[in-house]
Motif scaffolding. Structure first.
Motif, short mmCIF file in Angstrom:
data_model
loop_
_atom_site.label_atom_id
_atom_site.label_comp_id
_atom_site.label_asym_id
_atom_site.label_seq_id
_atom_site.Cartn_x
_atom_site.Cartn_y
_atom_site.Cartn_z
N MET A 1 0.83 -1.21 0.00
CA MET A 1 0.00 0.00 0.00
C MET A 1 0.86 1.26 0.00
O MET A 1 0.53 2.26 -0.62
CB MET A 1 -0.87 -0.03 1.26
N LEU A 2 1.98 1.21 0.71
CA LEU A 2 2.81 2.41 0.89
C LEU A 2 4.05 2.40 -0.01
O LEU A 2 4.97 3.19 0.20
CB LEU A 2 3.25 2.53 2.35
N SER A 3 4.08 1.53 -1.03
CA SER A 3 5.33 1.38 -1.80
C SER A 3 5.83 2.69 -2.38
O SER A 3 7.03 2.97 -2.37
CB SER A 3 5.14 0.33 -2.90
N LYS A 4 4.89 3.52 -2.87
CA LYS A 4 5.30 4.79 -3.48
C LYS A 4 5.97 5.70 -2.45
O LYS A 4 7.04 6.26 -2.71
CB LYS A 4 4.03 5.44 -4.04
N GLU A 5 5.40 5.76 -1.27
CA GLU A 5 5.97 6.61 -0.22
C GLU A 5 7.31 6.06 0.28
O GLU A 5 8.23 6.81 0.57
CB GLU A 5 5.00 6.69 0.97
N SER B 1 9.47 4.26 -1.43
CA SER B 1 10.54 4.49 -2.41
C SER B 1 11.04 5.93 -2.28
O SER B 1 12.23 6.19 -2.34
CB SER B 1 10.04 4.21 -3.83
N LEU B 2 10.11 6.85 -2.07
CA LEU B 2 10.47 8.26 -1.88
C LEU B 2 11.37 8.42 -0.65
O LEU B 2 12.43 9.06 -0.71
CB LEU B 2 9.18 9.07 -1.71
#
Lengths: 258, 290
Positions: B160-164, B166-167
């Motif tokens: 769910m939080l993969s985008k955050e 990676s950031l």
């Protein structure tokens, strides 16, 4: 508190930053004009990067206030775009050029929404502007230093911010990248946006910047480039480093004559 | 399945889930430049386990309830992380030294407590000692179900939080300027890692869990060049290691599962190091040839 202009993109009041009791910035007062390219210039250790980081809340200020368009930055972080120093990240990280540029759109997306067509278009447009479209699917470690710098610029463009803070974007880049960055800066200015750029090279300063802040822990001078980049002011900024200063001053004088 | 008895199937399934979650958590730790945190975390669970046993027996329990021991392990791990943060703040020591201090003192405390338990009249804590190096055959269905559940939750949260994430891992400062609360994201990474360590106690044990965190992540990085694919490949490598290791250990009496799982992961890493498309030895030798 002194009255600061609510329309100034970046207004800094009585900002002091210290690392372990050593003063890095002391009592900085600045009202950055809108729609201009502003250079922050000073010797190594003058606190140039720290000034940007303090404005962004990345380092804690001992005292002082920073407002962006009259409000604290935390009210709306999407108005400011940040280009950190290239060395600040690991370029072996498993991301492509496009992935990094897309990160510029994350600010508006929030925690759970994924980038969609609009974000992709913005990222591709930013890469196009910097002449990096052909590299969009490369892993970032396979780029030259100048290309990496352009990726960081593209990420900032994808943010679509009104104020940009850039930390040494011209540091050790090739001539093509230097031109690409300059083009971007001028385009941002023509669109009414403001770019604050930390810079170390005195020679190019007059050509690049409309407005200059001379910084050495405190603000030595701030104003239109022609008025600020004078021999006396530079001497005051660079202090004892006379050899360097005289060399630079001579070149400046030469540039003025020519 | 494969003519295996029910218990081996349960253990293999649990080890696969644990391995997958470990691959993902390990990728995050590695990309956040905190690979060795898993080691401190693993060793710090031991005093938590011992204290949980003591508390359980004191309250009239058997001292072996899986949930109680896992909770104790998790609290021990979190206490280890907290001590690490405290040492970094208060004392001027480097990160790796702080890690060694926490790892050593927590493991020492745990060992001392275990000895006390074993020498006490009510103590027969042989079951606890197996958590140090893992002993999959002693897993009961409860252990397996809990381990699998914990692993699933971890994977869901990271997905769910993969985008955050990676950031955060790529450029923490930039994430902060976007208004992200990076401390919350870092806490998610550490919590996921703690859960994985706890889930892997029965199968891999607390000493070797760091290997299951790091080896699949390292293998995955050789094979792929993007964030979510790296996490996915690491999960697959971890799951494969779990299954292969369990089956190998079941094939011979007294072969410890934890060691077999980690050796399976190491073998997979070796294959990746040789055969990976761009970063492998073969590809690089070929690239160097005219």
């Amino acid at each position: 508190m002194k009255g600061h202009s609510p329309t100034s993109p970046l207004s800094i009041h009585a900002l002091t930053v210290a690392y372990q009791r050593k003063r890095v910035l002391w009592d900085v007062d600045l009202d950055i004009p809108a729609g201009a390219i502003i250079g922050i210039i000073g010797p190594n250790g003058a606190g140039k990067s720290t000034l940007l980081k303090a404005c962004l809340g990345l380092v804690t200020a001992a005292s002082g206030q920073v407002s962006v368009f009259g409000k604290p930055l935390s009210d709306d972080p999407t108005r400011v775009g940040y280009v950190p120093q290239r060395e600040s990240v690991d370029w072996d990280f498993p991301v492509t050029v496009l992935d990094v540029v897309l990160m510029g759109t994350y600010g508006r997306l929030g925690w759970l929404r994924r980038p969609g067509r609009r974000e992709r278009d913005a990222a591709h447009a930013a890469l196009e502007t910097l002449g990096m479209s052909a590299f969009s699917h490369r892993q970032i470690g396979q780029l030259s230093g100048g290309q990496q710098q352009r990726v960081f610029l593209a990420r900032a463009l994808a943010q679509d911010a009104s104020l940009y803070l850039m930390d040494e974007p011209f540091a050790s880049v090739d001539a093509a990248t230097e031109q690409a960055i300059l083009t971007v800066l001028r385009r941002l200015r023509d669109e009414g946006r403001t770019a604050v750029v930390v810079h170390h090279d005195l020679e190019s300063a007059r050509e690049y910047f409309d407005w200059v802040v001379l910084l050495n822990t405190r603000v030595i001078a701030a104003g239109p480039a022609q008025e600020v980049l004078t021999h006396d002011r530079l001497r005051e900024t660079y202090g004892g480093r006379l050899a360097l200063l005289d060399e630079a001053a001579q070149r400046l004088q030469g540039a003025q004559g020519g | 399945m494969f003519g295996l008895d029910h218990n081996t199937q349960v253990v293999a399934a649990a080890a696969a889930m644990t391995g997958a979650a470990a691959g993902i958590a390990g990728s995050l730790l590695t990309l956040r430049k905190r690979a060795l945190l898993g080691d401190a975390l693993g060793h710090a669970t031991l005093p938590g386990i011992a204290l949980a046993y003591i508390a359980s027996v004191w309250l009239g329990g058997s001292g072996r309830e899986p949930v109680v021991l896992m909770l104790g392990a998790a609290l021990g791990g979190l206490a280890g992380l907290a001590s690490l943060a405290l040492i970094r703040r208060l004392a001027r020591v480097s990160d790796d030294a702080a890690m060694a201090i926490v790892l050593g003192s927590f493991f020492g405390l745990g060992t001392a407590l275990l000895t006390l338990i074993q020498s006490s009249p009510s103590g027969h804590a042989a079951g606890l000692a197996t958590l140090v190096t893992g002993h999959a055959a002693s897993m009961v269905t409860d252990d397996a179900v809990i381990a699998a559940g914990v692993a699933l939750v971890c994977m869901a949260v990271v997905g769910m939080l993969s985008k955050e994430l990676s950031l955060l891992c790529f450029d923490e400062g930039f994430a902060q300027t976007l208004g992200r609360r990076t401390k919350v994201l870092d806490a998610v990474v550490l919590l996921v890692a703690t859960c994985v360590v706890v889930a892997g106690l029965r199968s891999v044990g607390l000493v070797l869990i760091v290997a299951l965190l790091i080896i699949p992540a390292a293998a995955a990085r050789l094979v792929v060049d993007r964030f979510v694919p790296m996490l996915s490949v690491a999960a697959i490598v971890g799951a494969l290691s779990g299954v292969i290791g369990t089956l190998v250990s079941a094939s011979a009496p007294d072969l410890p599962a934890g060691a077999c799982i980690v050796l399976a992961a190491a073998a997979l890493f070796g294959i990746a190091a040789v055969c990976a498309p761009r970063n492998g030895v073969i590809a690089r030798v070929r690239g160097a040839m005219p």
